[in-house]
Design a protein around this motif. Sequence first.
Motif, PDB file in Angstrom:
ATOM      1  N   ARG A  49       0.941  -1.310   0.152  1.00 36.31           N
ATOM      2  CA  ARG A  49      -0.019   0.092  -0.014  1.00 36.31           C
ATOM      3  C   ARG A  49       0.846   1.144  -0.032  1.00 36.31           C
ATOM      4  N   ASP A  50       0.554   2.266  -0.865  1.00 37.89           N
ATOM      5  CA  ASP A  50       1.558   3.396  -0.912  1.00 37.89           C
ATOM      6  C   ASP A  50       1.672   4.178   0.616  1.00 37.89           C
ATOM      7  N   ASP A  51       0.728   3.792   1.330  1.00 43.66           N
ATOM      8  CA  ASP A  51       1.103   4.796   2.823  1.00 43.66           C
ATOM      9  C   ASP A  51       2.181   3.888   3.691  1.00 43.66           C
TER      10      ASP A  51
HETATM   11 ZN    ZN Z   1      -2.729   4.923   0.394  1.00 43.61          ZN
END
Ligand code: ZN
Length: 283
Positions: A49-51
Motif C-alpha cells: 500500500r502506498d501509505d
Molecule cells: Zn494509500
Amino acid sequence: MLRIAIQKSGRLAEKSLGILSECGIRIPNGSGTLKASASNFPLEVLFLRDDDIPQYVADGVADVGILGENVVREKGKNLRIVEPLGFAKCRLSLAIQREKNYEGLEWFQGKRIATSYPNILQQFLDENKIQATLEAISGSVEIAPGIGLADAICDLVSTGSTLYSNGLKEVQTILESQAVIVAKTELEPEKETILDQLLFRIRAYIAAREHKYILLNAPNDAIPAITALLPGMKSPTVLPLSEPGWSSLHSVVREDTFWSMIDELKRLGAEGILVTKIEKMIQ
Ligand code: ZN
Ligand code: PRT
C-alpha cells in the motif's frame, strides 16, 4: 540486489510497473504476489500500500520506492527524493463551500479543516500564522463540509470534478505533487550503484517521452534560421535532397515547445514536416 517498493494497486501501480518495463526490466507478472524478482536486472519488487512505503524504505526493508510526493512530504522522514517521474500529477489544496465568500487565507482563522494530510497542512498554517482545528480523516474528505464535520477541506485535486460535485471550490494550493522515486538516506555502495543504473535508464526513458524526433524539408537558404529554432541535441543533421537547392533537416525537439514552433517553421519555408516518437534518449 536493490529492493524497490511500489504500490500494489491504485493510481500509481500500473505506471510504476510500466516505467520499470520501459527500462527493459522484466518482472514476472503474478497477480496477488507480494514480491517478484526481475529476471534480467538485480532488482526485487515489493508490492505494498502506498501509505506503507515510506516506513518500509526508512526502515531499510526496501531500499527505494515509488510514491506520490504528497505522501513523502506527509510521512517521509529520513527519505530523499532522487527523481521526479512526471506521472500522477496532482495538487494538495484547500477548498471551501462554493457559496462562501473567500477573500484570502484569513478566512481559515478559527475554522475546522478536514484532511488526510495533517502534517503538511499544519506546517502550511503555521507558516501563514493561521490557527485552525484539523480533523484528520483517512478517506472521503470531500464530504466533510456537507455533513457538518468541518468548514473546509484540504485534499488532493487533479481535475477538480470531485470538489465540484461536492459543492466545493478550490481556494489555495499548498503543494504540487507527482510520483517520485525515494531512497533511504544512506544506501550501501553496491546498492547505490544499482540505483544509478536504474536512474540512468529512467532518465533516458523520461527524456525520450518529453522529446520528439522531427524531420523536415527546407530550401538551403532557410537552414540557418531553422537550425537556430531547432538546435537539437548538438546540432541538426542536414542532408541534401535530390532536388537541387533543398535539404532534409533532422533534429530533436521538446514536445511542449513543438506546437508553438510549427507556424514559424512553415513561415521559414519548412515542408513535409514529420514528427515521431523517440524510444530512448541518452543525453
Ligand atoms: Zn494509500
Ligand atoms: O490502496 P493504497 O493506500 O495503496 O492507495 P490510495 O487509495 O491511498 O491511493 P491512490 O491510489 O488513490 O493514490 C495514490 C497517489 O496518486 C496519491 O498519493 C497521489 O500522489 C496520486 N494522485 C494523483 C491522486 C490523485 N491524482 C487524485 N486525484 N490521489 C488521489 N486523488 C483523489 C483525491 O483524493 C480526490 O478524492 O481523487 C479525487 C480528486 O480527483 P479529481 O480528478 O476529481 O480532482
